[in-house]
Write a protein that holds these residues in place. Structure first.
Motif, PDB file in Angstrom:
ATOM      1  N   GLN A 158       0.828  -1.206   0.000  1.00  0.00           N
ATOM      2  CA  GLN A 158       0.000   0.000   0.000  1.00  0.00           C
ATOM      3  C   GLN A 158       0.867   1.262   0.000  1.00  0.00           C
ATOM      4  N   LYS A 159       1.914   1.248   0.834  1.00  0.00           N
ATOM      5  CA  LYS A 159       2.811   2.414   0.891  1.00  0.00           C
ATOM      6  C   LYS A 159       3.504   2.635  -0.453  1.00  0.00           C
ATOM      7  N   ARG A 160       3.894   1.518  -1.083  1.00  0.00           N
ATOM      8  CA  ARG A 160       4.550   1.619  -2.392  1.00  0.00           C
ATOM      9  C   ARG A 160       3.592   2.214  -3.425  1.00  0.00           C
ATOM     10  N   ALA A 161       2.327   1.769  -3.397  1.00  0.00           N
ATOM     11  CA  ALA A 161       1.328   2.265  -4.347  1.00  0.00           C
ATOM     12  C   ALA A 161       1.096   3.767  -4.164  1.00  0.00           C
ATOM     13  N   VAL A 162       1.060   4.226  -2.904  1.00  0.00           N
ATOM     14  CA  VAL A 162       0.891   5.662  -2.619  1.00  0.00           C
ATOM     15  C   VAL A 162       2.076   6.446  -3.178  1.00  0.00           C
ATOM     16  N   ARG A 163       3.293   5.936  -2.938  1.00  0.00           N
ATOM     17  CA  ARG A 163       4.507   6.615  -3.432  1.00  0.00           C
ATOM     18  C   ARG A 163       4.502   6.728  -4.954  1.00  0.00           C
ATOM     19  N   GLU A 164       4.141   5.610  -5.627  1.00  0.00           N
ATOM     20  CA  GLU A 164       4.138   5.606  -7.099  1.00  0.00           C
ATOM     21  C   GLU A 164       3.159   6.632  -7.655  1.00  0.00           C
ATOM     22  N   ALA A 165       1.969   6.700  -7.046  1.00  0.00           N
ATOM     23  CA  ALA A 165       0.954   7.641  -7.531  1.00  0.00           C
ATOM     24  C   ALA A 165       1.379   9.085  -7.286  1.00  0.00           C
TER      25      ALA A 165
ATOM     26  N   GLY B  55      -6.760  -3.601   0.295  1.00  0.00           N
ATOM     27  CA  GLY B  55      -6.633  -2.246   0.848  1.00  0.00           C
ATOM     28  C   GLY B  55      -6.515  -1.137  -0.179  1.00  0.00           C
ATOM     29  N   LYS B  56      -7.194  -1.291  -1.313  1.00  0.00           N
ATOM     30  CA  LYS B  56      -7.146  -0.254  -2.358  1.00  0.00           C
ATOM     31  C   LYS B  56      -7.768   1.053  -1.884  1.00  0.00           C
ATOM     32  N   THR B  57      -8.859   0.953  -1.107  1.00  0.00           N
ATOM     33  CA  THR B  57      -9.573   2.162  -0.679  1.00  0.00           C
ATOM     34  C   THR B  57      -8.703   3.036   0.211  1.00  0.00           C
ATOM     35  N   ALA B  58      -7.901   2.419   1.076  1.00  0.00           N
ATOM     36  CA  ALA B  58      -7.019   3.205   1.957  1.00  0.00           C
ATOM     37  C   ALA B  58      -5.969   3.951   1.138  1.00  0.00           C
ATOM     38  N   VAL B  59      -5.474   3.310   0.062  1.00  0.00           N
ATOM     39  CA  VAL B  59      -4.517   3.974  -0.836  1.00  0.00           C
ATOM     40  C   VAL B  59      -5.186   5.174  -1.488  1.00  0.00           C
ATOM     41  N   ALA B  60      -6.408   4.966  -1.987  1.00  0.00           N
ATOM     42  CA  ALA B  60      -7.156   6.055  -2.633  1.00  0.00           C
ATOM     43  C   ALA B  60      -7.389   7.200  -1.650  1.00  0.00           C
ATOM     44  N   ALA B  61      -7.685   6.854  -0.379  1.00  0.00           N
ATOM     45  CA  ALA B  61      -7.937   7.882   0.634  1.00  0.00           C
ATOM     46  C   ALA B  61      -6.689   8.735   0.880  1.00  0.00           C
ATOM     47  N   ALA B  62      -5.508   8.101   0.874  1.00  0.00           N
ATOM     48  CA  ALA B  62      -4.252   8.840   1.068  1.00  0.00           C
ATOM     49  C   ALA B  62      -4.039   9.841  -0.066  1.00  0.00           C
ATOM     50  N   LEU B  63      -4.394   9.437  -1.285  1.00  0.00           N
ATOM     51  CA  LEU B  63      -4.247  10.323  -2.440  1.00  0.00           C
ATOM     52  C   LEU B  63      -5.268  11.459  -2.382  1.00  0.00           C
ATOM     53  N   ILE B  64      -6.498  11.110  -2.025  1.00  0.00           N
ATOM     54  CA  ILE B  64      -7.558  12.127  -1.913  1.00  0.00           C
ATOM     55  C   ILE B  64      -7.164  13.182  -0.879  1.00  0.00           C
ATOM     56  N   TYR B  65      -6.677  12.720   0.263  1.00  0.00           N
ATOM     57  CA  TYR B  65      -6.272  13.630   1.330  1.00  0.00           C
ATOM     58  C   TYR B  65      -5.208  14.613   0.817  1.00  0.00           C
ATOM     59  N   THR B  66      -4.192  14.072   0.132  1.00  0.00           N
ATOM     60  CA  THR B  66      -3.097  14.908  -0.381  1.00  0.00           C
ATOM     61  C   THR B  66      -3.595  15.909  -1.414  1.00  0.00           C
ATOM     62  N   VAL B  67      -4.444  15.442  -2.338  1.00  0.00           N
ATOM     63  CA  VAL B  67      -4.955  16.316  -3.405  1.00  0.00           C
ATOM     64  C   VAL B  67      -5.798  17.449  -2.819  1.00  0.00           C
ATOM     65  N   VAL B  68      -6.675  17.101  -1.868  1.00  0.00           N
ATOM     66  CA  VAL B  68      -7.526  18.131  -1.244  1.00  0.00           C
ATOM     67  C   VAL B  68      -6.676  19.136  -0.474  1.00  0.00           C
ATOM     68  N   LYS B  69      -5.659  18.641   0.255  1.00  0.00           N
ATOM     69  CA  LYS B  69      -4.784  19.535   1.028  1.00  0.00           C
ATOM     70  C   LYS B  69      -3.973  20.463   0.111  1.00  0.00           C
ATOM     71  N   ASN B  70      -3.853  20.058  -1.171  1.00  0.00           N
ATOM     72  CA  ASN B  70      -3.167  20.912  -2.147  1.00  0.00           C
ATOM     73  C   ASN B  70      -4.133  21.858  -2.859  1.00  0.00           C
ATOM     74  N   GLY B  71      -5.398  21.850  -2.411  1.00  0.00           N
ATOM     75  CA  GLY B  71      -6.359  22.834  -2.922  1.00  0.00           C
ATOM     76  C   GLY B  71      -7.218  22.378  -4.081  1.00  0.00           C
ATOM     77  N   TYR B  72      -7.272  21.059  -4.337  1.00  0.00           N
ATOM     78  CA  TYR B  72      -8.062  20.572  -5.474  1.00  0.00           C
ATOM     79  C   TYR B  72      -9.214  19.679  -5.012  1.00  0.00           C
TER      80      TYR B  72
END
Length: 675
Positions: free
Chosen positions: A257-264, A285-302
């Motif tokens: 999961q951590k690797r997938a987050v890093r790659e994205a 655990g695909k949803t948790a990976v997606a949540a990490a990306l969503i969190y980052t994108v939203v925190k960047n203003g998107y």
């Protein structure tokens, strides 16, 4: 005559026979020459009667000794017999239901006969229903074409030969450098030798060239699709906030999961939009990976949007994300066809203004009047349920947003490279700790009484269960349809339990209602067809029975099994089948031995081949006439390298020198991507 000439203008075809060819999707000379033989008969090695091998197809050259005689046999059939000789040995010939055989085989004339030589009860050699040609023709490798009710292989062969005789040369379209670097023969040589090989070495060279062409066009097309998105991204992610999010989780992410987050995130920090597939088994655990990306994108203003194939799945996602994002200040909204008009209006206004950060929904998200203020990330779940066009429609709601595709259908890596050539691939190959494996057993139909007692034991303990039935084709009397089984069991064995029914012919609204009721615990036992293959998470479901399990592919059985074992209780899957054939036994053995989706997908691909791996081609994979991605991996790699070189120089295939290449790509992808 050229490739675009209508087939009816080939000598010997005409308008009537042209209609028969059109039923085979052959309407031009080009389509005819691309209508390849399905196999070949080796008439090039001619045996004497005495030396012909027993019980295998071979060719002998012999003279007809006497005119065939015919008699009627039981069942209204005709049996015709004659004998042939090569001057030394004698062989009997038998033909069934061929009333013209007397006129076709002339006494004293010499023929080639192709078929299996056997010994009759007196020890004499014979052939039954051989194919034959006059010995005046060449002894050669003979093509065998897929035929129809109105066109025989021999008729097709004759028309192909006429067309090739009338074409001076098959025009080349590959650049000389690609032909030279990949040691390929000319297209003219390939087309002529795929139909009428001079020898087996020539046939192999022809096949290699034509397989390379298919895979090359496929890779060019997929790279072209990928390049369409290679514009400047409107949402480059500057700050990686994933670590911050991961620290809020009540569990430890797996290394995968951590690797997938890093790659994205590595993709999203570039100037081009991310185009990535995340594939992982059920529960990886695909949803948790997606949540990490969503969190980052939203925190960047998107903003972020996630599209699921059904309302029930979209509802499940919003519940999951609400838990995962609980302490982050990010809230999600649900937008589906069932969302009330007044609520829809408010959601659309807030999406347009950017006030809502995360929208989860169905196809409702891609309606024209849905606008986003600043869409940065698009996620589609269960990608095989969507076409590329739908994925693109959602991405067009933003200024080149990042695209993340999730799939719980494990795809062997080789096949993923073909299917998702327009996407980079991340794989979750670990299951989170604590994930339950499902015990799987295979039993015969005579176990039903014991199976029902076993189900009741689970239901009485407060759990829920599934009974899955295959789809029933017309005329199949040995399979009980889901509706019939529901009627039987709900009034007998399970009359005191709450039994539900789910099948594909129900209205979407009714299907969703049944699944909601099951998820809420208001149905104890759900009798269903494969519509639950990709379904909601019901942790309380601990038992599944799959009736007529031989009717399902390995990957499908695995997907169905993934509906249980999602909670803390031990779960059991029971495959019911009386099938004794080797393929079914192999499938059941693999299912009982492993729960690794990728191992199962690899085995399924080997058993069924890529043509059937996805049933009705729901992934949009172009139809390949000759290439087999299981065995042609070396040519696939060569084709990929060659395609990359072309695309580096001309990323959209727009230059005049690549005009012919683009036409090949358009032909291959016409029904799939509209390249």
């Amino acid at each position: 005559m050229n490739f675009s000439t209508d087939i009816r203008y080939i000598k010997g075809v005409g308008s009537v026979r042209a209609e028969s060819f059109k039923k085979l999707s052959v309407d031009t000379v080009g389509a005819l020459l691309r209508y390849y033989p399905r196999t070949y008969e080796d008439w090039s090695r001619v045996y004497s009667v005495k030396e012909a091998p027993l019980n295998e197809n071979c060719c002998i050259k012999a003279i007809v000794s006497d005119t065939p005689t015919s008699v009627r046999i039981p069942g209204g059939r005709t049996l015709s017999k004659t004998s042939v000789t090569d001057g030394i040995g004698l062989m009997n010939m038998t033909f069934f239901n061929n009333k013209y055989i007397k006129n076709m085989l002339k006494e004293g004339e010499e023929y080639y006969f192709f078929g299996k030589v056997t010994l009759n009860r007196y020890g004499a050699r014979e052939m039954t229903s051989p194919v034959f040609r006059k010995a005046a023709s060449d002894a050669r490798i003979v093509p065998v074409y897929p035929q129809s009710n109105t066109l025989t292989s021999k008729q097709i062969e004759k028309v192909v030969k006429t067309a090739l005789d009338e074409i001076a040369t098959v025009p080349e379209y590959l650049p000389d450098t690609i032909i030279r670097e990949n040691s390929l023969c000319s297209l003219d040589f390939a087309i002529r030798n795929i139909h009428f090989p001079a020898d087996y070495a020539s046939l192999e060279r022809a096949r290699n060239r034509l397989i390379f062409d298919e895979l090359f066009a496929l890779q060019l097309g997929l790279l072209s699709i990928k390049n369409r998105t290679r514009t400047l991204s409107g949402c480059v992610i500057k700050n990686d906030c994933s670590g911050e999010f991961i620290s809020t989780l009540p569990f430890e992410m797996t290394n995968a999961q951590k690797r997938a987050v890093r790659e994205a995130l590595s993709d999203m920090q570039k100037n081009e939009p991310m185009n990535r597939l995340l594939q992982g088994d059920v529960g990886s655990g695909k949803t948790a990976v997606a949540a990490a990306l969503i969190y980052t994108v939203v925190k960047n203003g998107y903003q972020c949007a996630m599209m699921a194939p059904t309302e029930v799945l979209a509802e499940q996602h919003i519940r999951t994300f609400e838990k995962l994002l609980r302490d982050t200040g990010i809230s999600a909204v649900l937008l589906t066809g069932s969302t009330k008009a007044a609520e829809k209006k408010i959601i659309k206004e807030k999406l347009k203004s950017g006030e809502i950060s995360l929208a989860i929904g169905t196809h409702a998200l891609i309606q024209e009047d849905v606008e986003f203020g600043n869409l940065g990330l698009v996620i589609t779940d269960e990608q095989h349920r969507f076409g590329v066009a739908q994925r693109t429609s959602l991405s067009e709601k933003g200024r080149n947003p990042h695209i993340y595709v999730m799939s719980a259908t494990p795809i062997p890596r080789t096949l993923a490279m073909i299917l998702y050539g327009d996407l980079n691939v991340s794989v979750l190959d670990e299951l989170p700790p604590g994930r339950q494996s499902v015990d799987t057993y295979c039993v015969g139909r005579d176990y039903h009484e014991r199976i029902y007692k076993f189900i009741k034991k689970h239901l009485d303990a407060g759990s829920q269960g599934y009974i899955v039935c295959p789809l029933v084709e017309e005329g199949e009397s040995d399979i009980v349809p889901a509706e019939e089984l529901y009627g039987l069991l709900s009034q007998s064995e399970f009359a005191s339990y709450r039994v539900g029914l789910l099948h594909g012919r129900m209205k979407p609204k009714d299907k969703d209602e049944v699944m909601r009721s099951f998820a809420a615990g208001n149905i104890d036992l759900l009798i269903s067809t494969v519509v639950i293959e990709v379904g909601v998470d019901v942790p309380n479901a601990t038992v599944m029975v799959i009736e007529n399990a031989e009717r399902f592919g390995l990957s499908q059985l695995h997907q169905l099994r993934g509906r249980i074992g999602r909670g803390s209780e031990k779960s059991t899957c029971i495959l019911v089948s009386d099938a004794q054939n080797e393929e079914a036994k192999t499938r059941f053995d693999i299912m009982c031995r492993t729960s690794d989706g990728f191992k199962i997908a690899d085995a399924d691909l080997k058993l069924r081949g890529p043509g059937d791996f996805f049933g009705k081609r729901q992934h949009g994979l172009p139809r390949l006439a000759l290439a087999d991605i299981l065995t042609d991996t070396e040519l696939l790699m060569k084709a990929q390298r060659a395609a990359n070189k072309v695309i580096e120089d001309d990323r959209y295939l727009e230059s005049e020198k690549n005009r012919k290449l683009r036409r090949q790509v358009e032909t291959l992808f016409a029904d799939n991507y509209g390249v």
